[in-house]
Scaffold this motif. Structure first.
Motif, PDB file in Angstrom:
ATOM      1  N   PRO A 139     -11.109  55.264  -0.732  1.00  0.00           N
ATOM      2  CA  PRO A 139     -12.232  55.671   0.048  1.00  0.00           C
ATOM      3  C   PRO A 139     -13.367  55.198  -0.620  1.00  0.00           C
ATOM      4  O   PRO A 139     -13.434  55.135  -1.964  1.00  0.00           O
ATOM      5  CB  PRO A 139     -12.054  57.208  -0.023  1.00  0.00           C
ATOM      6  CG  PRO A 139     -11.313  57.351  -1.278  1.00  0.00           C
ATOM      7  CD  PRO A 139     -10.303  56.295  -1.476  1.00  0.00           C
ATOM      8  N   LEU A 140     -14.390  54.489  -0.062  1.00  0.00           N
ATOM      9  CA  LEU A 140     -15.643  53.962  -0.601  1.00  0.00           C
ATOM     10  C   LEU A 140     -16.783  54.981  -0.304  1.00  0.00           C
ATOM     11  O   LEU A 140     -17.177  55.307   0.632  1.00  0.00           O
ATOM     12  CB  LEU A 140     -15.918  52.673   0.266  1.00  0.00           C
ATOM     13  CG  LEU A 140     -17.272  51.879  -0.338  1.00  0.00           C
ATOM     14  CD1 LEU A 140     -16.929  51.653  -1.617  1.00  0.00           C
ATOM     15  CD2 LEU A 140     -17.595  50.727   0.563  1.00  0.00           C
ATOM     16  N   ASP A 141     -17.153  55.465  -1.606  1.00  0.00           N
ATOM     17  CA  ASP A 141     -18.594  56.150  -1.592  1.00  0.00           C
ATOM     18  C   ASP A 141     -19.620  55.079  -1.592  1.00  0.00           C
ATOM     19  O   ASP A 141     -20.030  54.673  -2.388  1.00  0.00           O
ATOM     20  CB  ASP A 141     -18.620  56.852  -3.069  1.00  0.00           C
ATOM     21  CG  ASP A 141     -19.982  57.832  -3.129  1.00  0.00           C
ATOM     22  OD1 ASP A 141     -20.957  57.484  -2.454  1.00  0.00           O
ATOM     23  OD2 ASP A 141     -19.775  58.927  -4.072  1.00  0.00           O
ATOM     24  N   VAL A 142     -20.623  55.161  -0.423  1.00  0.00           N
ATOM     25  CA  VAL A 142     -21.397  54.045  -0.082  1.00  0.00           C
ATOM     26  C   VAL A 142     -22.594  54.193  -1.170  1.00  0.00           C
ATOM     27  O   VAL A 142     -23.215  53.327  -1.701  1.00  0.00           O
ATOM     28  CB  VAL A 142     -21.766  53.997   1.276  1.00  0.00           C
ATOM     29  CG1 VAL A 142     -22.892  53.030   1.498  1.00  0.00           C
ATOM     30  CG2 VAL A 142     -20.603  53.624   1.983  1.00  0.00           C
ATOM     31  N   ASP A 143     -22.849  55.528  -1.282  1.00  0.00           N
ATOM     32  CA  ASP A 143     -24.120  55.956  -2.207  1.00  0.00           C
ATOM     33  C   ASP A 143     -23.834  55.195  -3.590  1.00  0.00           C
ATOM     34  O   ASP A 143     -24.725  54.511  -4.363  1.00  0.00           O
ATOM     35  CB  ASP A 143     -24.236  57.328  -2.483  1.00  0.00           C
ATOM     36  CG  ASP A 143     -25.303  57.734  -1.433  1.00  0.00           C
ATOM     37  OD1 ASP A 143     -26.071  56.875  -0.665  1.00  0.00           O
ATOM     38  OD2 ASP A 143     -25.317  59.019  -1.222  1.00  0.00           O
TER      39      ASP A 143
END
Length: 264
Positions: free
Chosen positions: A213-217
């Motif tokens: 999962p990529l935390d865009v922030d």
């Protein structure tokens, strides 16, 4: 290796970061919009994606420098773009070349000629030289002179027993060109964003199925890319066959789920 977004000691004063972003509007991130449409791209069928992962072999990737924000140093402004892209393409070529048998007494050495690097990455000799200089200046790579046949011994920093390392999958015959790197030319800023995003995703690690999962922030902070550029980079990486987007909750634009595929 899921350390994305963890605060690290020695970071710059937040006030300085705000000042810098005020001076460079392109670094500002849009405010979160919980109703924003999530990233939606045609997904690769799960069996095909899993088969692609089985084709890859794992190569050690130094990860500490990425989690410490080292990707920010690779800039897209005038005078830096080509060198930055060349450096990251060269870095990936070195990562996937680690399995070459090192010479006696030189563990960890990666012996490569400019000709071999060019075949792997599509870089010209001047760009290889510029990329190598950038990596050496940042302490990411060390070199040891030119050897017979025009080869140079490279070593990746950050692979010691106490260092954090992730793994990057590589597929394809040894010595064959890496189509994805050939496709990312050194003249386009979106290609730099794609390389930075791909390295960050691999540094985060994944589950056994390659899902991360990529935390865009957090990714924006570690790469100095805007949200828009990161999402565009993910689309580019999917077009190159390096990631696959997975179904996410309806309001998960800020945390897309991705499957990492081998570099080829």
């Amino acid at each position: 290796m899921h350390r994305l977004g963890i605060a690290r000691a020695g970071k710059a004063d937040p006030a300085e970061g705000r000042k810098d972003r005020t001076m460079h509007p392109e670094l500002l991130r849009p405010n979160r919009d919980p109703a924003r449409t999530p990233l939606r791209l045609p997904a690769i069928a799960a069996p095909e994606a899993q088969e692609r992962r089985r084709e890859g072999r794992a190569c050690r990737l130094p990860a500490d420098w990425i989690h410490d924000g080292g990707l920010r140093a690779f800039r897209a402004d005038a005078g830096h773009l080509g060198r930055s892209i060349a450096a990251l393409k060269l870095y990936l070529a070195l990562v996937v070349s680690q399995d070459a048998a090192p010479p006696a007494g030189e563990p960890g050495s990666i012996l490569l000629s400019y000709e071999r690097i060019a075949a792997l990455s599509g870089l010209s000799d001047p760009l290889i030289c510029a990329g190598k200089k950038a990596l050496v200046e940042r302490g990411l790579v060390t070199t040891c002179g030119e050897r017979p046949g025009g080869t140079i011994a490279y070593r990746l920093a950050g692979l010691g027993p106490a260092a954090g390392a992730a793994h990057l999958l590589h597929a394809g015959p040894d010595g064959a060109g890496i189509a994805a790197l050939h496709g990312l030319t050194c003249r386009k800023a979106p290609n730099l964003a794609a390389l930075k995003t791909y390295l960050l995703l691999n540094a985060c690690g994944s589950d056994p199925d390659g899902v991360v999962p990529l935390d865009v922030d957090a990714a924006a902070d570690l790469t100095q890319l805007s949200h828009v550029k990161i999402l565009a980079a993910l689309a580019a990486l999917q077009g190159l066959g390096l990631v696959d987007t997975l179904p996410s909750p309806a309001r998960a634009a800020e945390r897309p789920r991705l499957r990492l595929l081998p570099l080829r």
